[in-house]
Design an enzyme around this catalytic site. Sequence first.
Site, PDB file in Angstrom:
ATOM      1  N   LEU A 614     -39.033  -2.446  60.453  1.00 46.70           N
ATOM      2  CA  LEU A 614     -39.211  -3.883  60.654  1.00 46.70           C
ATOM      3  C   LEU A 614     -38.346  -4.416  61.779  1.00 46.70           C
ATOM      4  CD1 LEU A 614     -40.174  -6.955  60.475  1.00 46.70           C
ATOM      5  CD2 LEU A 614     -38.502  -6.855  58.306  1.00 46.70           C
ATOM      6  N   ASP A 615     -37.090  -4.297  61.437  1.00 39.25           N
ATOM      7  CA  ASP A 615     -35.860  -4.575  62.245  1.00 39.25           C
ATOM      8  C   ASP A 615     -34.767  -3.725  62.216  1.00 39.25           C
ATOM      9  OD1 ASP A 615     -33.828  -5.624  63.761  1.00 39.25           O
ATOM     10  OD2 ASP A 615     -33.538  -7.359  62.719  1.00 39.25           O
ATOM     11  N   PRO A 616     -35.009  -2.490  62.864  1.00 41.66           N
ATOM     12  CA  PRO A 616     -36.047  -2.300  64.103  1.00 41.66           C
ATOM     13  C   PRO A 616     -36.883  -2.022  64.006  1.00 41.66           C
ATOM     14  CG  PRO A 616     -34.402  -0.506  63.830  1.00 41.66           C
ATOM     15  CD  PRO A 616     -34.048  -1.243  62.447  1.00 41.66           C
TER      16      PRO A 616
END
Length: 936
Positions: A614-616
Site C-alpha cells: 500500500l505505502d509503499p
Amino acid sequence: MFRRVNYRQRRHKFINSSVRYTSSLKGKIIAIRREDQSVWERRAPLAPPNVRRLIRSGVKVIVQPSNRRAYPAQSYLAAGAHLQEDISEASVIFGVKQVPIDALIPNKTYCFFSHTIKAQESNMPLLDAILEKNIRLLDYEKLTDKNGQRLVAFGKYAGVAGMINILHGLGLRLLALGHHTPFMHIGPAHNYRDSAVARQAIRDVGYEIALGAMPKSIGPLTFVFTGSGNVSQGGQEVFQELPHEYVDQQSLRKVAEHGDTNKIYGCEIRRRHHLERKEDGGYDAEEYDKHPERYISTFSKKIAPYASVIINGIYWAVDSPKLLTIPDAKYLLRPAYTPWLPISVGAPALPHRMLAICDISADPGGSIEFMNECTTIDTPFCLYDADRNKDTKSFKGPGVLVCSIDNMPTQLPKESTDFFGDLLFPYAREIIEKSDAKKPMEEQDFSPAVHGAIIASNGQLTPNFEYIKELRTMNQRSKHKAASDNEAQTKTIVVLGAGYVSAPLVEYLHRDGNTKIVVCSHLKDEADALANKYSGVESIFLNVTERPDTLKEIISSANVVVSLLPYGLHHVIAKTCIETKTHLVTASYLNDNIKSLHQEAENAGITILNEMGLDPGIDHLLALECFEDVKQAGGKIESFISWCGGLPAPECSANPLRYKFSWSPRGALINTLSPAKYYHNGQVVEIAGGGDLMSAVQSLDFLPGFALEGFPNRDSTMYRELYGIQNASTILRGTLRFKGFTDTVQSLQYLGLIDPNPHPILHPNGPDITWRTLICNLLGLINDDIFYENLKRKLVERINSEERVQALEDLGLLAEDSVLKLNTPLDTLTHYLSKKLNFEKSERDLVILRHNIGIHWPDHRIEDRGINLVIYGNADGHSAMSRTVGYPAAIAAKMILDGEIQQRGVILPFTPDIYRPVLNRLRSKGIESFETSRWR
C-alpha cells in the site's frame, strides 16, 4: 523494397525439364488424397494442369473424391485423372495436411506436411503408425536447398491472404473506434473468388484513400513488414495496390507524426534493422545464425511505437529474440495522448498508435509472445489488451486487433494449389520415379533436396531425423515430471510470513489451479490456518534466521517468493533468491542492502521487485499513472503531496491513540522516531529523528467528514528523480492518522516508552514488574510506592498535559497489571498494544490515501487534482490493510510468474508495463480511487 520472384519463368523451367522423365514415369501410379484435417481445407498438393502433365508422361493419377476441394472433380477428370475412393494401387500418395492413422496404407510413400519434426506430441501416434506400417514419409517442410531455404511452401499466399484479412479487420476496428474508412469495403480473403478479385476491391479502396476519404483524426497509417521472404512478399504485393510510399526505419517516426493521410506508408524490416549484440551493439549475420542468444531485438522500442499495422512473417527459433514480448505489449498498448493526431470536434482519439497485427508466422508464444494460441478462419480476430485479456467477439475496447490464422493459404485455395503445385512438380516427378517404400532408401538415388525431406523409411527414422527419438524422450520426461508434480512444479509460489496481510495474497493466488502455494511462518498455527482455509496450500514451520539451509531448500523449489517478513530480513531472503535463481516480491521499502544486490540479481536472471504493498506500493502506482497521463497531455507537475494511513473505522477509534493495529505495531511506533526530509517551495526541509517528527504534524481537511492529521514520512526528496517530476517545487509523502494520535505518541516518547534500546528493568530474567512500576522507573522514582494522584502530577510535569496523562491512564499504563518484559521499552509496549488495541471480530479498519497534485497546463491554468482512495475492511472477511498490501504483492508475483514482468535485477514498480495492469487488476477487486479537481 523487395525482390519480386518471377514464378512464371520458374514454372516454365520445370515444364521444359520434364521431358527427360517421360519414359521413366510410364506406368507409375500416384494418388491425390482427400483432405480431412479441417473443414476449411480446400487445397490440393497438385493442380489439374500439374496432373495433366504427369498423365502425359505416362503416370496414372487417382484423385480421391471431395466436394470440398476448390478444384472440382470435373477439372481433374478433364485432365485425365481417375476419380475413385480406393487409392491403394498408388505407390505414392500426395496430400497437404496430416493423414488420419486409420487411413494410412502400408508400404506406400506419403508426401504431406506431417508436423512431426519437432516431436509434436499430438502427431507422435501418426509417426508411430507410419513406422509400423513401413511407410516412407516425405515432409514438404524439409524440402530445402543447401542453405536451408524451403523450396516448396504456400508462404506467398499466406502473405496475400493475411494482408487481405488484416485490411478487412482494420476497417472493422476503426469503425468500432468511431471512424468510418474505405477499408470497410474489403472483405475476408475467403469471400473472394480469387486474389485478383480481392485486389480489385483493394484498388478501389486505394482510389478512395487517394481522394482524401481517410478521416484526418486517425493520422497517417504505417504498415511494417517483418522479413523479406515469400510471406512478406505476398503481403507487400497486396499492400502495393494501395496508394503507398516506402520509407526506411529511420524515417518511420517522422511519417507517423507528419505523413500524408492520402497514402499509406510501408516499411520493410529485416534482421539487421532491429537485432543488435547485447554487449556492444552491432549485427553480424553469420554470428547471429550460430548464436542468436547473444542478440536482443530493438523492434519494440525503435519501430513498433510508430507502426499502425505490423505484418509479421519471420521464422522464429527458440533461442531467438522475440519481436514483441508481453511487457512490450503493455508499453505499446497503454492509453496515450498522441499530439501528432489532429483531433477535430466530435472525432474520437485513437487509444494508441498500434491498431492491428497480422501474425502470419502463427507461432504460438513465438516472436509475438503474447499470442499463445492461433485464431481461426471461423474466428479470425481477437482484441488483445495491455492487461492480457483476449476478446474474440468484439472490435470495440482497448487493445490491438490480432489475426493469427495458421492456415491462411486455404482462404485462397485455387491459387495456393496452383502456386504450390508448380513448386512441387519437379520434386514430385523425382519422387514418383524413384521412390519405392518397399526397397531400402540406399538403393534409390534421390537428389539432396528430396533425400533430406524423407523423415521415415523402411520402418525407421532416417538418420537426419533420429533426433526425434531423443526429443520425444525428453518431452516424455518433462510430461511425467509435470504429472508427478501435479503439473505445478513450474509454477510454485512460496509466501514467507502468515500474518496480518497474507490471507488476501493467498486467496488471490489460489484462484489459479495450476499454481502451487507454500506458506512458511515461524508461527505454525498461522500457516496452518491459511492452509486449512485454502485447499492445496502447503504450510511449513520456518524460522528464517535459525534454519538457513531449510530456507534455501524451500526457496529453490519455487519460481517466485513473496516475502511478508519484517524488512530487516529481506536482505537475507534476497541473497538466497539470487543463489537459487528465484524471483522475489516484497511489500517493503527498497533499502541500501537490497539495492546493492542489483547486479547480482541481474546476472542471476531474476527479478527482485520491491514496494508492492500500500505505502509503499499503491501510492506509487496511482501517482505515476497520473504523472504519465499529465505528461502525455502536455502538462507539468508543480507539486506533489501524498498522505496515506491505515486506521480503524471511525466507530472503532475510541481509544487514546485513535488507532488500532492491523499490522506490526512495532513498525507503526518506531516510524514516529524516524527523521524526515521533503521539499517545500523549492527548499529542503529536514526533521531530525528521535521524536521531532511528532512536532511537524499538520491538520488535514481533504475529507471533511474525518478528523485527520499527518506528519512527514522518511525522505521525500528522492522522489523528484524516481517519479520524474523534476519541475515540482513541493514534494512531501506523509503518514495519516486521526487527530489525537501524535499527541498521545509524544507522551509515550517523553516517557521513553518508544525507546528501541534495552532497559535493565525489562530484562526477561529480571523481577516481575507492573506497568505502574515501569512508569515510576521511567520517571526516575525509586519505587512505585507513591500516592496515585501524586504519580499523575509527576506525569503532568514530565509530559506537560493532563489530557496526555489521561490518555496513559486510559491505555492502562498506570495500572497494577503485570508487564511481559521484552528487553526494550518499544518491544514491551508493542506487545502490550497489540493485545490492547487489536481489532475485535466485529470491528473493521480503514485505509485512506490522498495525493494532492498541482498541475501546470499549457494554457497556463493551474489544476489542483486530488486522488483519493478510501477502503473499508470487512468485519467478516479481509481487512482493508491486508487487501491493499496483499493484493498488489500477489498481482506482482503472478505477473512475474506469467512472464508479464521481465525486467531483471532489483526494480521498483515505476514503469507503465507494471503499474497500469496492477491498478487495473486492483480495481477489479474493488480497490479503486476517485478524483477531485479545482482550478486556479
